[in-house]
Design a protein around this motif. Structure first.
Motif, PDB file in Angstrom:
ATOM      1  N   MET A   1       0.835  -0.996  -0.105  1.00 59.32           N
ATOM      2  CA  MET A   1      -0.132   0.184  -0.050  1.00 59.32           C
ATOM      3  C   MET A   1       1.003   1.410  -0.037  1.00 59.32           C
ATOM      4  N   SER A   2       0.606   2.346  -1.037  1.00 59.77           N
ATOM      5  CA  SER A   2       1.498   3.472  -0.970  1.00 59.77           C
ATOM      6  C   SER A   2       1.434   4.296   0.281  1.00 59.77           C
ATOM      7  N   ASP A   3       2.235   5.110   0.361  1.00 59.15           N
ATOM      8  CA  ASP A   3       2.677   6.054   1.516  1.00 59.15           C
ATOM      9  C   ASP A   3       1.179   6.905   1.542  1.00 59.15           C
TER      10      ASP A   3
ATOM     11  N   GLY B   1      -3.940   8.899   3.628  1.00 56.29           N
ATOM     12  CA  GLY B   1      -5.208   9.368   3.510  1.00 56.29           C
ATOM     13  C   GLY B   1      -6.328   8.369   4.154  1.00 56.29           C
ATOM     14  N   LEU B   2      -5.786   7.186   4.414  1.00 61.97           N
ATOM     15  CA  LEU B   2      -6.853   6.299   5.242  1.00 61.97           C
ATOM     16  C   LEU B   2      -6.588   6.830   6.568  1.00 61.97           C
ATOM     17  N   LEU B   3      -5.417   7.291   7.283  1.00 58.73           N
ATOM     18  CA  LEU B   3      -5.351   7.762   8.618  1.00 58.73           C
ATOM     19  C   LEU B   3      -5.990   9.085   9.007  1.00 58.73           C
TER      20      LEU B   3
ATOM     21  N   ILE C   1      -4.723   1.969  14.890  1.00 58.63           N
ATOM     22  CA  ILE C   1      -5.114   1.654  13.599  1.00 58.63           C
ATOM     23  C   ILE C   1      -3.929   1.568  12.784  1.00 58.63           C
ATOM     24  N   GLY C   2      -3.213   2.588  12.754  1.00 61.33           N
ATOM     25  CA  GLY C   2      -1.963   2.516  11.740  1.00 61.33           C
ATOM     26  C   GLY C   2      -0.704   1.532  12.223  1.00 61.33           C
ATOM     27  N   MET C   3      -0.666   1.363  13.441  1.00 59.51           N
ATOM     28  CA  MET C   3       0.327   0.641  13.790  1.00 59.51           C
ATOM     29  C   MET C   3      -0.151  -0.946  13.640  1.00 59.51           C
TER      30      MET C   3
ATOM     31  N   ILE D   1       5.540   3.279  10.489  1.00 62.19           N
ATOM     32  CA  ILE D   1       5.061   3.108   9.082  1.00 62.19           C
ATOM     33  C   ILE D   1       6.024   3.854   8.254  1.00 62.19           C
ATOM     34  N   GLY D   2       6.786   4.890   8.771  1.00 62.66           N
ATOM     35  CA  GLY D   2       7.785   5.348   8.076  1.00 62.66           C
ATOM     36  C   GLY D   2       7.330   6.856   7.202  1.00 62.66           C
ATOM     37  N   LEU D   3       6.312   7.195   7.791  1.00 61.65           N
ATOM     38  CA  LEU D   3       5.505   8.379   7.013  1.00 61.65           C
ATOM     39  C   LEU D   3       6.694   9.654   7.283  1.00 61.65           C
TER      40      LEU D   3
END
Length: 434
Positions: free
Chosen positions: A1-3, A8-10, A34-36, A302-304
């Motif tokens: 899944m792209s960054d 956008g989801l978060l 949710i993200g983790m 996540i690396g964002l």
């Protein structure tokens, strides 16, 4: 899944949970979980427990509830009633006369209260009825109060500075000292605007009260002496290096208790109200900071932040363009979030980008505080606008409109500290050289 898809989801999750009425701190924790859980291999529950405990047990953060308590104590004293009598004689000769009591009063109270809302409510309680009774135009009274009350965030001790210092791992003492000259600069811009307006509209400025001699002015200002001593003891002890910011906060609380006792306004009821008020406010801020710390950890896994920094670097923006983009970003974000939430939500993501661009973190902290100040008077979530609406009964759009000149002056202040960064960095450098 792209960054981009993950981001956008978060963001969608954040606004959906916020829109459902969940507290901001719990919302941040939920989005982080949710993200983790979805995009990281580390167990989310274990990470959440460790991070929230670490955030809540920070020694540096101890200064925050103490400064909040100091402001709550002073908010409940006779300071607001006495301050107008002490300030009025000294501003009568200036163009704009008693309108300057909004600016000077907010500047003084900001130095003993870290909250712009408390500054707005306290000084508004003092000046709104007095200036209305004397015939000063309402749009100038409310507009200047809206702008000047934001000095509660910039002039130390500042709750937002403490939150930024903890989130960005920057010295809170140096942040406090760095905020002094920009605070004076902004207060001077506000007073300068009042003078220019009054020179253009002399017929709207009521006549001066009777002239007073210098000794009479000094006598009328007796009530300002205790609070000036309190400001000197708190900021002077930090600047001279005698105490840390946390220890200075303890000095401030003791001084506020002594001041209110000498004034005769401290009793068991006042003590309990101030303590409970400070506890409620700190618990709200601590919950937001704990959620933001977990969200920062989640974003790191996540690396964002790293990818965002790389993306911004690929745009080839220079420092001026980056600062302009961040100012616009925070002003827009301020339309939806309060200042503390803005700081704790974004620092974990933005600090790597700021550091890679070679921006001084102390300077960036003052820049952040200035743009958060702007958010305090921008609808629909500008908190000072709500405070003034409750005090004046006016509509929110009208208050935002009369506060617009103050907002533009804050933009001027941001430009000035960018062009002349020594306004921010000179005092901290002197402090470090000691």
């Amino acid at each position: 899944m792209s960054d981009l898809a993950i981001t956008g989801l978060l963001i969608l999750s954040l606004f959906l949970i916020l829109g459902s009425g969940v507290w901001i701190g719990l919302t941040l924790s939920g989005v982080a979980w949710i993200g983790m859980q979805l995009f990281s291999s580390r167990p989310a529950g274990d990470a959440m427990a460790v991070t929230i405990w670490g955030s809540a047990s920070s020694w540096t953060l101890t200064a925050l509830p103490l400064f909040i308590w100091m402001g709550e104590i002073l908010f409940r004293t006779r300071l607001s009633q006495d301050m107008f009598k002490g300030l009025a004689p000294w501003v009568q000769a200036l163009p704009g006369r008693l309108l300057h009591t909004n600016v000077v009063g907010c500047t003084i109270f900001a130095a003993v209260s870290g909250s712009s809302a408390a500054t707005c409510a306290t000084i508004g309680k003092m000046t709104l009825p007095e200036l209305a009774r004397r015939g000063y135009p309402e749009h100038m009274v409310v507009g200047t109060l809206a702008g000047a009350s934001t000095l509660g965030l910039l002039i130390p001790p500042s709750i937002t500075m403490i939150v930024y210092g903890v989130a960005a791992e920057v010295s809170i003492s140096q942040l406090f000292i760095a905020g002094v000259l920009p605070g004076i600069l902004l207060a001077s811009l506000f007073s300068g605007y009042i003078m220019l307006w009054s020179l253009r509209h002399p017929q709207q400025v009521p006549a001066a009260d009777m002239r007073m001699s210098f000794m009479q002015k000094l006598s009328a200002s007796r009530s300002l002496i205790p609070v000036v001593l309190l400001i000197t003891s708190v900021l002077g002890s930090i600047y001279t290096g005698l105490v840390t910011a946390t220890e200075a906060a303890a000095v401030g609380v003791v001084g506020a208790l002594v001041l209110s006792s000498v004034q005769g306004s401290m009793n068991w009821g006042t003590f309990k109200q101030s303590l409970m008020g400070a506890t409620r406010l700190y618990c709200m801020i601590a919950l937001i900071m704990a959620g933001a710390a977990f969200l920062t950890l989640s974003m790191g896994y996540i690396g964002l932040p790293r990818h965002l920094a790389q993306w911004i670097a690929s745009l080839g923006m220079n420092q001026a363009q980056l600062i302009a983009a961040l100012a616009l970003f925070f002003i827009v974000l301020g339309c939806f979030l309060d200042g503390i939430s803005m700081v704790v939500l974004t620092m974990g993501v933005l600090m790597p980008t700021v550091q890679s661009a070679g921006i001084d973190p102390i300077w960036f902290g003052i820049f952040i505080v200035l743009v958060v100040e702007m958010a305090q008077i921008t609808p629909p979530i500008g908190f000072n606008l709500f405070v003034l609406q409750g005090m004046t009964g006016r509509e929110l759009p009208w208050i935002a409109r009369v506060a617009l000149p103050m907002f533009l002056l804050m933009c001027v202040a941001v430009v000035l500290i960018y062009l002349f960064p020594g306004i921010v960095t000179w005092l901290p450098q002197q402090m470090s050289a000691r």
